[in-house]
Design a protein around this motif. Structure first.
Motif, mmCIF file in Angstrom:
data_model
loop_
_atom_site.group_PDB
_atom_site.id
_atom_site.type_symbol
_atom_site.label_atom_id
_atom_site.label_comp_id
_atom_site.label_asym_id
_atom_site.label_seq_id
_atom_site.Cartn_x
_atom_site.Cartn_y
_atom_site.Cartn_z
ATOM 1 N N PRO A 1 10.754 -2.145 13.899
ATOM 2 C CA PRO A 1 11.246 -2.599 12.590
ATOM 3 C C PRO A 1 10.216 -2.434 11.470
ATOM 4 N N CYS A 2 8.939 -2.558 11.806
ATOM 5 C CA CYS A 2 7.891 -2.400 10.790
ATOM 6 C C CYS A 2 7.862 -0.966 10.270
ATOM 7 N N PHE A 3 7.804 -0.017 11.194
ATOM 8 C CA PHE A 3 7.759 1.380 10.778
ATOM 9 C C PHE A 3 9.047 1.783 10.055
ATOM 10 N N THR A 4 10.170 1.234 10.487
ATOM 11 C CA THR A 4 11.438 1.552 9.825
ATOM 12 C C THR A 4 11.412 1.111 8.365
ATOM 13 N N LYS A 5 10.913 -0.092 8.111
ATOM 14 C CA LYS A 5 10.844 -0.595 6.732
ATOM 15 C C LYS A 5 9.872 0.225 5.890
ATOM 16 N N LEU A 6 8.731 0.547 6.467
ATOM 17 C CA LEU A 6 7.731 1.315 5.727
ATOM 18 C C LEU A 6 8.229 2.715 5.402
ATOM 19 N N GLN B 1 0.818 -1.213 0.000
ATOM 20 C CA GLN B 1 0.000 0.000 0.000
ATOM 21 C C GLN B 1 0.855 1.267 0.000
ATOM 22 N N VAL B 2 1.969 1.243 0.710
ATOM 23 C CA VAL B 2 2.845 2.414 0.731
ATOM 24 C C VAL B 2 3.396 2.698 -0.663
ATOM 25 N N ASP B 3 3.785 1.660 -1.375
ATOM 26 C CA ASP B 3 4.272 1.857 -2.748
ATOM 27 C C ASP B 3 3.221 2.548 -3.606
ATOM 28 N N VAL B 4 1.977 2.091 -3.489
ATOM 29 C CA VAL B 4 0.897 2.682 -4.280
ATOM 30 C C VAL B 4 0.636 4.118 -3.837
ATOM 31 N N ALA B 5 0.603 4.331 -2.522
ATOM 32 C CA ALA B 5 0.322 5.673 -1.994
ATOM 33 C C ALA B 5 1.389 6.671 -2.431
ATOM 34 N N ILE B 6 2.640 6.261 -2.385
ATOM 35 C CA ILE B 6 3.725 7.145 -2.812
ATOM 36 C C ILE B 6 3.560 7.526 -4.281
ATOM 37 N N GLY B 7 3.185 6.548 -5.087
ATOM 38 C CA GLY B 7 3.001 6.808 -6.509
ATOM 39 C C GLY B 7 1.880 7.787 -6.799
ATOM 40 N N LYS B 8 0.887 7.830 -5.922
ATOM 41 C CA LYS B 8 -0.246 8.742 -6.109
ATOM 42 C C LYS B 8 0.002 10.127 -5.518
ATOM 43 N N ASN B 9 1.016 10.250 -4.691
ATOM 44 C CA ASN B 9 1.241 11.476 -3.924
ATOM 45 C C ASN B 9 2.262 12.365 -4.624
ATOM 46 N N SER B 10 1.808 13.500 -5.106
ATOM 47 C CA SER B 10 2.710 14.434 -5.780
ATOM 48 C C SER B 10 3.346 15.426 -4.815
ATOM 49 N N ASP C 1 12.749 6.845 19.161
ATOM 50 C CA ASP C 1 12.689 5.655 18.305
ATOM 51 C C ASP C 1 11.930 5.941 17.016
ATOM 52 N N LEU C 2 10.860 6.722 17.120
ATOM 53 C CA LEU C 2 10.118 7.093 15.917
ATOM 54 C C LEU C 2 11.002 7.897 14.968
ATOM 55 N N LYS C 3 11.794 8.792 15.536
ATOM 56 C CA LYS C 3 12.723 9.550 14.698
ATOM 57 C C LYS C 3 13.714 8.610 14.016
ATOM 58 N N GLU C 4 14.253 7.657 14.775
ATOM 59 C CA GLU C 4 15.189 6.689 14.195
ATOM 60 C C GLU C 4 14.513 5.833 13.127
ATOM 61 N N ALA C 5 13.219 5.591 13.287
ATOM 62 C CA ALA C 5 12.473 4.794 12.312
ATOM 63 C C ALA C 5 12.175 5.568 11.036
ATOM 64 N N GLY C 6 12.414 6.887 11.064
ATOM 65 C CA GLY C 6 12.235 7.673 9.850
ATOM 66 C C GLY C 6 11.154 8.722 9.900
ATOM 67 N N VAL C 7 10.560 8.955 11.068
ATOM 68 C CA VAL C 7 9.522 9.981 11.177
ATOM 69 C C VAL C 7 10.177 11.356 11.225
ATOM 70 N N ASN C 8 9.737 12.241 10.342
ATOM 71 C CA ASN C 8 10.269 13.606 10.305
ATOM 72 C C ASN C 8 9.500 14.564 11.199
ATOM 73 N N MET C 9 8.231 14.276 11.427
ATOM 74 C CA MET C 9 7.439 15.081 12.360
ATOM 75 C C MET C 9 6.395 14.187 13.002
ATOM 76 N N VAL C 10 6.278 14.295 14.333
ATOM 77 C CA VAL C 10 5.294 13.533 15.101
ATOM 78 C C VAL C 10 4.165 14.473 15.505
ATOM 79 N N VAL D 1 9.371 5.562 1.926
ATOM 80 C CA VAL D 1 8.981 6.960 1.732
ATOM 81 C C VAL D 1 10.217 7.826 1.497
ATOM 82 N N HIS D 2 11.228 7.627 2.322
ATOM 83 C CA HIS D 2 12.453 8.422 2.170
ATOM 84 C C HIS D 2 13.177 8.088 0.867
ATOM 85 N N ASP D 3 13.142 6.825 0.481
ATOM 86 C CA ASP D 3 13.774 6.445 -0.787
ATOM 87 C C ASP D 3 13.091 7.128 -1.973
ATOM 88 N N ALA D 4 11.813 7.475 -1.790
ATOM 89 C CA ALA D 4 11.076 8.187 -2.839
ATOM 90 C C ALA D 4 11.259 9.697 -2.741
#
Length: 320
Positions: free
Chosen positions: A194-199, A156-165, A224-233, A203-206
């Protein structure tokens, strides 16, 4: 400059011209005070745009906010007995640990990432008590269930990223209770981080930023959320405590602070201004790292809504 642009500047410490302000209004509020809401939103186009002219309850109300029941793509049954409020899950399809092994991920490939897409999804599928036993026992089926939900979300993340400009991908999953994490930090780090980190790596790779809403007392896992890749909580004021948020986040973890919803029904115009001022004075930095979020429900009077918006208009220009 739009609020979305200001939010990106705040997320990345790029000296936003003003503090970004996000306002959410629940359908039940519009249903209870349609005339007053039309007038109030018209007076604050900087927060609401032209919604006062466009708002239509039927058009703007998601299906899950209507009375009745429905099953989602996983087979969870959602029920609603209060028109204009969000539904809750009352039917949990994965009754036993044996059922976990035979569970198939949905065929849906629309990019749908609803509120509660990862951690809460486990609870929705199993029910709170059974899920807590799974975490307590650390049964092998727990990891199987996590892997299945993660597999679905990765698609779903792959699809969502593709739809998000836009530059930001938005997520929501309530990780905390009123006074902490139901599963404790250690198990959250072991099983959920680990789940949030992978997801969020996707997003960051895109080339996008990650914004994550999460209710409950979660200050202990915000690093931990920051380490997992969250830019804003997007954390709650009351559940986390302003002192904790200042200590853990100021200058380190950008937050879009959710003002105290439990206080609003009992506030006075002067006390709500004090609340807004207290939060901004405590967390403001010229470089950014702060946004303010306000959610308004049917239990907040038009008088306090007006006072809240006036205070936000005043203090979003705060410069220290």
């Amino acid at each position: 400059m739009s609020n979305a642009d200001l939010l990106v500047k705040a997320m990345t410490y790029q000296n936003p011209e003003t503090i970004p302000v996000s306002i959410g209004t629940l359908p039940a509020l519009w249903r209870k005070h349609p005339g007053e809401m039309k007038e109030i939103t018209a007076r604050y186009p900087q927060f609401f745009g032209d919604i006062s002219e466009q708002y239509n309850y039927d058009t703007y109300t998601p299906a899950s906010y209507h009375e009745g029941s429905f099953a989602d793509e996983w087979g969870c049954v959602w029920s609603n007995i209060q028109e204009g409020q969000e539904s809750i899950v009352t039917g949990h399809p994965v009754k036993t640990r044996e059922d976990i092994r035979s569970l198939k991920i949905p065929d849906d490939r629309t990019g749908r990432l609803p509120h509660g897409f990862m951690y809460l999804r486990l609870l929705d599928l199993r029910g709170f008590e059974e899920a807590m036993f799974d975490f307590a026992d650390e049964a092998p089926e727990l990891q199987i269930l996590i892997d299945k939900v993660l597999e679905y979300n990765m698609i779903q993340v792959d699809v969502a990223i593709g739809k998000n400009s836009g530059p930001v991908q938005y997520f929501g999953d309530d990780l905390g209770m009123q006074k902490g994490l139901a599963i404790g930090r250690d198990k959250w780090v072991k099983y959920m981080k680990p789940c949030f980190t992978k997801l969020y790596k996707k997003v960051h790779d895109a080339g996008k930023l990650v914004y994550m809403h999460t209710d409950g007392c979660i200050w202990e896992i915000m690093p931990d959320l920051k380490e997992a890749g969250v830019n804003m909580v997007n954390p709650q004021y009351r559940a986390n405590g302003l002192d904790n948020l200042v200590r853990v986040c100021k200058g380190k973890i950008p937050i879009n602070l959710d003002l105290d919803r439990q206080f609003l029904p009992f506030a006075t115009p002067s006390s709500i201004e004090d609340h807004v001022r207290e939060c901004i004075e405590a967390l403001y930095l010229p470089s950014g790292g702060l946004g303010i979020s306000l959610e308004l429900g049917q239990d907040v009077s038009p008088e306090i809504i007006e006072a809240s918006l006036a205070a936000l208009e005043k203090y979003r220009h705060y410069k220290g």
